[in-house]
Design an enzyme around this catalytic site. Sequence first.
Site, PDB file in Angstrom:
ATOM      1  N   CYS A  51     -19.767  27.365  33.759  1.00  0.00           N
ATOM      2  CA  CYS A  51     -20.000  28.168  32.777  1.00  0.00           C
ATOM      3  C   CYS A  51     -21.158  29.192  32.784  1.00  0.00           C
ATOM      4  O   CYS A  51     -20.627  30.425  33.213  1.00  0.00           O
ATOM      5  CB  CYS A  51     -20.208  27.030  31.557  1.00  0.00           C
ATOM      6  SG  CYS A  51     -19.746  27.827  30.053  1.00  0.00           S
ATOM      7  N   HIS A 107     -16.694  22.301  31.512  1.00  0.00           N
ATOM      8  CA  HIS A 107     -17.458  21.646  31.843  1.00  0.00           C
ATOM      9  C   HIS A 107     -16.956  20.301  32.745  1.00  0.00           C
ATOM     10  O   HIS A 107     -16.897  19.253  32.003  1.00  0.00           O
ATOM     11  CB  HIS A 107     -18.419  21.170  30.818  1.00  0.00           C
ATOM     12  CG  HIS A 107     -19.368  22.092  30.280  1.00  0.00           C
ATOM     13  ND1 HIS A 107     -20.605  22.116  30.548  1.00  0.00           N
ATOM     14  CD2 HIS A 107     -19.138  23.522  29.620  1.00  0.00           C
ATOM     15  CE1 HIS A 107     -21.188  23.294  30.105  1.00  0.00           C
ATOM     16  NE2 HIS A 107     -20.298  23.965  29.338  1.00  0.00           N
ATOM     17  N   GLU A 112     -18.235  18.077  34.345  1.00  0.00           N
ATOM     18  CA  GLU A 112     -19.370  17.241  34.169  1.00  0.00           C
ATOM     19  C   GLU A 112     -19.404  16.149  33.021  1.00  0.00           C
ATOM     20  O   GLU A 112     -19.913  15.254  33.091  1.00  0.00           O
ATOM     21  CB  GLU A 112     -20.767  17.787  34.724  1.00  0.00           C
ATOM     22  CG  GLU A 112     -21.439  18.168  33.515  1.00  0.00           C
ATOM     23  CD  GLU A 112     -20.863  19.553  32.863  1.00  0.00           C
ATOM     24  OE1 GLU A 112     -19.742  20.272  33.738  1.00  0.00           O
ATOM     25  OE2 GLU A 112     -21.539  20.360  32.200  1.00  0.00           O
TER      26      GLU A 112
HETATM   27  N1  GLN Z   1     -22.255  31.013  26.004  1.00  0.00           N
HETATM   28  C1  GLN Z   1     -23.071  30.756  27.244  1.00  0.00           C
HETATM   29  C2  GLN Z   1     -23.499  32.148  27.699  1.00  0.00           C
HETATM   30  O1  GLN Z   1     -23.118  33.313  27.391  1.00  0.00           O
HETATM   31  C3  GLN Z   1     -22.343  30.086  28.119  1.00  0.00           C
HETATM   32  C4  GLN Z   1     -22.034  28.833  27.735  1.00  0.00           C
HETATM   33  C5  GLN Z   1     -22.095  27.593  28.455  1.00  0.00           C
HETATM   34  O2  GLN Z   1     -22.565  27.661  29.575  1.00  0.00           O
HETATM   35  N2  GLN Z   1     -21.606  26.435  28.124  1.00  0.00           N
HETATM   36  O3  GLN Z   1     -24.626  32.339  28.419  1.00  0.00           O
END
Ligand code: GLN
Length: 186
Positions: A79, A168, A170
């Site tokens: 992410c 995610h 994890e």
């Molecule tokens: N919305 C976050 C960002 O733009 C990322 C979200 C996440 O890592 N779960 O940095």
Amino acid sequence: MGRVGLLALQGAFAAHGEMLRSLGADTVEIRSPDALGDVGGLVIPGGESTTLLKLMEAYGFEEPIRRFIAEGRPVLATCMGVILLAKEVMNPPQRSLGLLDVTVARNAYGSQVESFEGIGEVNGGPFPMVFIRAPRITRAAGEVEVLGAFEGEPVLVAQGNILGATFHPELTDNPAVHAIFLEMMK
Ligand code: GLN
């Protein structure tokens, strides 16, 4: 294969540690660039990328992470981690390290859907996926290999020693993604 470092400046690193330890790996939380010397692989977890960029600058992490990846040590980026490593970031445009040949749009599953779960696929098998204000990979080019998809779009990609997931892994009980990463560390 060495210990796995969990970048612990910001975000959801703890659950990665639990999952990796359940697979028999040793983990250590990384809060200073020097600590990167002792690990064989690195997890860059989910979190808020704008905050992470500021902290990385304050602690001088950018060059050490570039070197870490250039040396061929594996990185699992989830992410926020994918946003950090991407070649191009949109919505809004944001600085990134440019090491993973993808374009990502931040928070791209819509503001009403902050977080959701679904079943995607990893290496052709079903995989439960949790998305939290997730980015979308809108372009994957060059040497980027797509290992996982959700509704026909890439969500798990690999390029050299980088493994990146927009979801995610994890937060589910399926360790397949972490197992791929540990395999890369061998
Ligand atoms: N919305 C976050 C960002 O733009 C990322 C979200 C996440 O890592 N779960 O940095």
